[in-house]
Write a protein that holds these residues in place. Structure first.
Motif, short mmCIF file in Angstrom:
data_model
loop_
_atom_site.label_atom_id
_atom_site.label_comp_id
_atom_site.label_asym_id
_atom_site.label_seq_id
_atom_site.Cartn_x
_atom_site.Cartn_y
_atom_site.Cartn_z
N SER A 12 31.77 30.29 44.52
CA SER A 12 32.94 29.45 44.27
C SER A 12 33.73 29.21 45.54
O SER A 12 34.57 28.32 45.60
CB SER A 12 33.85 30.09 43.22
OG SER A 12 34.31 31.36 43.67
N TRP A 13 33.49 30.04 46.60
CA TRP A 13 34.15 29.82 47.86
C TRP A 13 33.38 28.84 48.74
O TRP A 13 33.76 28.61 49.87
CB TRP A 13 34.31 31.15 48.62
CG TRP A 13 35.38 32.02 48.06
CD1 TRP A 13 36.13 31.79 46.95
CD2 TRP A 13 35.82 33.26 48.59
NE1 TRP A 13 37.00 32.81 46.75
CE2 TRP A 13 36.84 33.73 47.75
CE3 TRP A 13 35.46 34.02 49.70
CZ2 TRP A 13 37.51 34.92 47.96
CZ3 TRP A 13 36.12 35.21 49.92
CH2 TRP A 13 37.13 35.66 49.06
N ALA A 34 37.37 36.73 52.53
CA ALA A 34 38.20 35.52 52.67
C ALA A 34 38.25 35.02 54.11
O ALA A 34 38.51 33.84 54.35
CB ALA A 34 39.61 35.80 52.16
N LEU A 54 42.57 31.55 50.39
CA LEU A 54 43.51 32.18 49.48
C LEU A 54 42.98 32.22 48.06
O LEU A 54 43.32 33.11 47.28
CB LEU A 54 44.85 31.44 49.52
CG LEU A 54 45.46 31.29 50.92
CD1 LEU A 54 46.75 30.47 50.86
CD2 LEU A 54 45.71 32.64 51.56
N ASP A 55 42.15 31.25 47.71
CA ASP A 55 41.43 31.23 46.44
C ASP A 55 40.19 30.37 46.63
O ASP A 55 39.78 30.14 47.77
CB ASP A 55 42.32 30.75 45.28
CG ASP A 55 42.87 29.34 45.49
OD1 ASP A 55 42.21 28.52 46.18
OD2 ASP A 55 43.97 29.05 44.97
N SER A 56 39.58 29.91 45.55
CA SER A 56 38.32 29.18 45.67
C SER A 56 38.49 27.80 46.30
O SER A 56 37.49 27.20 46.73
CB SER A 56 37.66 29.03 44.30
OG SER A 56 38.52 28.32 43.42
N HIS A 57 39.70 27.27 46.37
CA HIS A 57 39.92 25.92 46.92
C HIS A 57 40.86 25.90 48.12
O HIS A 57 40.63 25.15 49.07
CB HIS A 57 40.46 24.99 45.83
CG HIS A 57 39.50 24.73 44.72
ND1 HIS A 57 38.37 23.96 44.87
CD2 HIS A 57 39.49 25.16 43.43
CE1 HIS A 57 37.71 23.91 43.72
NE2 HIS A 57 38.36 24.63 42.84
N TRP A 58 41.92 26.70 48.08
CA TRP A 58 42.96 26.61 49.10
C TRP A 58 42.85 27.73 50.13
O TRP A 58 42.44 28.84 49.81
CB TRP A 58 44.34 26.66 48.45
CG TRP A 58 44.68 25.45 47.64
CD1 TRP A 58 44.57 25.30 46.29
CD2 TRP A 58 45.17 24.21 48.14
NE1 TRP A 58 44.95 24.04 45.92
CE2 TRP A 58 45.34 23.34 47.03
CE3 TRP A 58 45.49 23.72 49.41
CZ2 TRP A 58 45.80 22.04 47.14
CZ3 TRP A 58 45.96 22.42 49.53
CH2 TRP A 58 46.12 21.61 48.41
N GLY A 59 43.25 27.40 51.35
CA GLY A 59 43.28 28.38 52.41
C GLY A 59 44.08 27.86 53.59
O GLY A 59 44.68 26.78 53.54
#
Length: 226
Positions: A35-36, A136, A179-184
């Motif tokens: 998912s990442w 991450a 930070l999650d599967s979509h945002w960073g």
């Protein structure tokens, strides 16, 4: 015979138990969640352009000893759009809002002031390898081609001042901190190797120069994957 079979059974059981304990003691391999790893991503944020100009200037065909130029550092809005062609390999194109850079006479020509202004900036197309396995934190390195695209020039000391477009190699390094599967968030640095030609007229006398820019572009902001 029964004692021998019992002893063999105990030895086998002890070996099996020790092996199982060793497996439990060893940490499981860190697997990057798929998912990442979406196919597309964008980097959006502020980019800083830092040039390191070195110039060879000719006045009416005669080299000007010690003459060079200075170019202001600039910050602008920048974006990079990329696509993963394989689980660890991505391609991307990056650019930004073209800043206006002031070009000033320097070296033995210091004190003459701005020779002109140029609106334009570097864009890059790169291929990069991403190092997964750190959770991450996902660093990467890459290389490709950069181009200086000039949208316009303004006269100052020189009249009919013009700057040529340029193309050269570029290297890249950076990291995403998801930070999650979509945002960073991300930090990226590119080093280009670019040289351009400029021309103009000083009181009717032709001035030509070859300027090595070799810009460093720092880019930081938000990552979004989809």
């Amino acid at each position: 015979m029964q004692n021998g079979a019992l002893a063999a059974s105990l030895v086998f059981t002890a070996v099996a138990t020790a092996a199982a304990a060793a497996d439990l003691a060893s940490p499981p391999p860190l697997v990057v969640p798929m998912s990442w790893l979406p196919s597309f991503y964008v980097h959006v944020g502020v980019g800083g352009i830092f040039n390191d100009p070195k110039a060879r200037i000719n006045l009416a065909g005669t080299p000007v000893a010690g003459g060079t130029v200075r170019i202001d550092d600039r910050a602008t809005f920048a974006i990079e759009a990329g696509y993963f062609v394989a689980p660890a390999i991505a391609v991307s194109v990056s650019g930004g809002v073209p800043p206006i850079s002031k070009v000033e006479a320097a070296g033995t020509l210091a004190g003459l002031g701005p020779v002109g202004k140029t609106e334009g900036g570097p864009v890059a197309a790169t291929v990069h390898y991403h190092f997964f396995g750190l959770g991450a934190f996902q660093p990467y390195v890459g290389a490709g081609l950069a181009a200086l695209i000039v949208f316009g020039d303004e006269d100052r000391l020189l009249r009919r001042y013009r700057t040529d477009d340029a193309v050269g190699p570029v290297i890249q390094a950076g990291f995403d901190l998801m930070l999650d599967s979509h945002w960073g968030v991300f930090f990226d640095v590119k080093k280009g190797f670019l040289a351009t030609n400029t021309k103009g007229y000083l009181f009717g006398v032709p001035v030509r120069s070859n300027v090595s820019l070799d810009p460093v572009v720092l880019h930081s902001g938000l990552t979004y994957r989809f």
